[in-house]
Design an enzyme around this catalytic site. Structure first.
Site, short mmCIF file in Angstrom:
data_model
loop_
_atom_site.label_atom_id
_atom_site.label_comp_id
_atom_site.label_asym_id
_atom_site.label_seq_id
_atom_site.Cartn_x
_atom_site.Cartn_y
_atom_site.Cartn_z
N TYR A 113 4.96 1.83 -1.56
CA TYR A 113 4.15 0.67 -1.93
C TYR A 113 2.92 1.12 -2.71
O TYR A 113 2.63 0.60 -3.79
CB TYR A 113 3.73 -0.10 -0.68
N ALA A 114 2.18 2.08 -2.17
CA ALA A 114 0.98 2.56 -2.84
C ALA A 114 1.31 3.25 -4.15
O ALA A 114 0.65 3.04 -5.17
CB ALA A 114 0.21 3.52 -1.92
N ALA A 115 2.36 4.06 -4.13
CA ALA A 115 2.75 4.76 -5.36
C ALA A 115 3.16 3.77 -6.45
O ALA A 115 2.78 3.92 -7.62
CB ALA A 115 3.90 5.73 -5.07
N SER A 116 3.92 2.74 -6.07
CA SER A 116 4.37 1.78 -7.06
C SER A 116 3.22 0.95 -7.63
O SER A 116 3.18 0.65 -8.82
CB SER A 116 5.42 0.85 -6.45
N ASN A 148 4.13 -11.00 -10.05
CA ASN A 148 3.59 -11.10 -8.68
C ASN A 148 4.58 -10.64 -7.62
O ASN A 148 4.18 -10.28 -6.51
CB ASN A 148 3.16 -12.55 -8.41
#
Length: 560
Positions: A151-154, A87
């Protein structure tokens, strides 16, 4: 002395909004929690209310040496780990790409992608069969938006790794899944709001349900995915976004909500009164399993099936309060009459489960597909739409529409025109209804089963059963009850922020991008040689797969 009290659940990012909800949910549910978060995050203070045997530890998941040290400490206390919930994450800073520093980009990748991968590796080394790894991803990994960068790529990478690890570790009895939240009312979102980078009122107006998620709604989705009720789910990503991904047009998905509200509505508790659940094609197969699951949990079930006698037999076996109705869902007049009768009988319905998924059409020539194609769509897609249309008229806020997808195919690509078209269409129908019905408090979802052990597969030869099972990372066919468990969860208050979502219940089949067979040996350890492959026959055919077949036969892979 090492101890093992119930399941041991490791939760990273435990001191944050979703993390705290996860810790509370698992701890109060009887599991032993290992709460993990950064130094000075407040995770050690959580030990005051968790108490023994729970454990609170500091760890920076962006550092491999910290992770290795963490597992050394866990090993001192516990014999093995049962569940890992990845998380921990660095949130989006909403900075333009041209202004993003490489160091910030790399940090997000280390925390959100590399760290969870290392955590999964170390956990899997300490897991027994039955262990589960759940990755908390994000809608940002599925839906493009500006200023998300690393953030989106990860998060997209995390979803991809979920599928890869699910296939790799399925033979070891370890499941790997993901949950992708949309906007959640957490301290991370609150900080972005304080910085003026997002406006809550605008965010809510783009969500069909008209609000952000509560942290416990994400936690409850994670709890289901790692439960025994999700035993045939691996590689799947469950979207928990209030319908955000289902809305795609100018304007508002929901009337603007007052920006002064600083909290989302409290959790709705299941009522004490039985819900009215209507199951279409509920007399046998998966439909019958769904009927039994809702009935045994106290709901009143209406079993709708063209085979009225079979529906009546099932209803009588479950008790006096359940109802059986004979109806052909391909006939609009019968569907309209069905829901008129239900309105008069109950006044409303709470749940519609469309189990009329198409039969697999074995058509190996495009020249012969038209009749099969039209029949499959008429029986299933149009029928599902008509049932949903009429059900909406007698539903109230809190109601749910669930659609069943078609059985996964193992003879791609030419042989399943109807089934593939149906799945794409029913999934989009589900999303369109989610966008439309969200403001009225009605949720939708689609369940896509894999190969399920129903009466429709009993005529398979022993060899064919082995061959099909070897296409599935988990190495077995699913059970109708496992699909029913998914349906019951999606219709429950625990899924209160899930709408428009697609849940694959397929043993990892749709995550398998490797060779046609997962392994070189069948379930008994016997090797499948090339000669065996050429002998494989389609049920109802005398021709082998290597020849062109110009006739069509129906084979039911989901419901008999």
């Amino acid at each position: 002395m090492k101890q093992q009290l119930g399941r041991v659940v490791v939760i990273t990012g435990a001191a944050g909004g979703i993390g705290r909800a996860l810790v509370d949910l698992f701890a109060t549910g009887g599991d032993t929690v290992v709460a993990v978060d950064l130094p000075d995050s407040g995770v050690l203070e959580m030990a005051r209310h968790l108490e023994y045997p729970h454990l609170c530890l500091e760890c920076d998941v962006s550092r491999e040496e910290d992770i290795l040290s963490l597992y050394s400490r866990i090993e001192e206390r516990f014999l093995h780990i049962d569940v890992l919930v990845n998380n921990a994450a660095v949130g989006p800073d909403l900075v333009a790409t041209s202004n993003t520093h490489v160091e910030d980009f790399q940090l997000a990748l280390r925390v959100n992608l590399v760290g969870p991968n290392i955590m999964a590796r170390e956990t899997a080394r300490r897991m027994k069969p039955g262990g589960v790894i759940a990755n908390v991803a994000s809608v940002a990994g599925l839906l493009a938006n500006p200023h998300r960068n690393a953030y989106a790529a990860s998060k997209a990478g995390l979803i991809a790794i979920t599928k890869v690890l699910a296939c790799e570790w399925a033979p070891r009895g370890i499941r790997v899944c993901a949950v992708a939240p949309g906007y959640v009312r957490t301290p991370m979102i609150a900080e972005l709001e304080r910085a003026g980078k997002i406006r809550s009122a605008q965010v809510r107006s783009r969500i069909p349900m008209g609000r952000m998620a509560r942290p416990d709604e994400v936690a409850r989705a994670v709890r289901f995915m790692v439960s025994v009720q999700a035993a045939y789910i691996t590689g799947s990503t469950l979207v928990v976004d209030g319908g955000l991904m289902s809305f795609n047009q100018p304007g508002e998905a929901h009337p603007t909500v007052d920006n002064s509200r600083d909290a989302e509505p409290p959790r709705r508790v299941e009522g004490t009164h039985a819900r009215i659940a209507v199951v279409i094609c509920g007399a046998k197969g998966i439909g019958a399993a769904v009927v039994r699951r809702f009935a045994e949990r106290g709901d009143t079930v209406v079993i709708v099936d063209k085979n009225g006698e079979a529906a009546a037999d099932l209803a009588s076996s479950l008790g006096d309060k359940h109802l059986a109705i004979s109806a052909d869902v391909t006939r609009e007049s019968e569907v309209v009459a069905l829901f008129d009768e239900l309105r008069q009988c109950y006044g409303h319905i709470d749940i519609l489960v469309n189990c009329a998924a198409p039969k697999g059409a074995f058509v190996l020539s495009i020249e012969d597909v038209s009749q099969v194609f039209e029949r499959g769509l008429s029986v299933n897609l149009t029928g599902a739409f008509t049932c949903a249309r009429e059900a909406i008229k007698v539903m109230r806020p809190g109601s749910v529409i669930l659609n069943l997808g078609a059985c996964a195919d193992f003879l791609r690509p030419a042989s399943r025109h109807t089934a593939d078209a149906y799945n794409a269409a029913i999934e989009m129908l589900t999303r369109c209804m989610a966008a439309e019905l969200g403001p009225f408090g009605v949720r939708t979802a689609t369940i896509v089963p894999g190969h399920i052990r129903t009466l429709g597969v009993t005529h398979w030869s022993k060899f064919m059963s082995r061959w099909v099972a070897r296409q599935i990372p988990m190495g077995r066919l699913g059970e109708p009850e496992e699909v029913a468990d998914a349906a019951y969860f999606l219709a429950s208050a625990d899924a209160s922020y899930i709408t428009g979502s697609i849940l694959n219940v397929d043993g990892g089949l749709t995550s398998n991008f490797g060779p046609s067979c997962v392994s070189k040996s069948d379930l008994t350890g016997n090797r499948l040689c090339d000669d065996d492959r050429t002998k494989l026959r389609i049920p109802g055919k005398s021709s082998t797969l290597g020849r062109k077949v110009r006739t069509a036969a129906f084979f039911d892979g989901t419901s008999p």
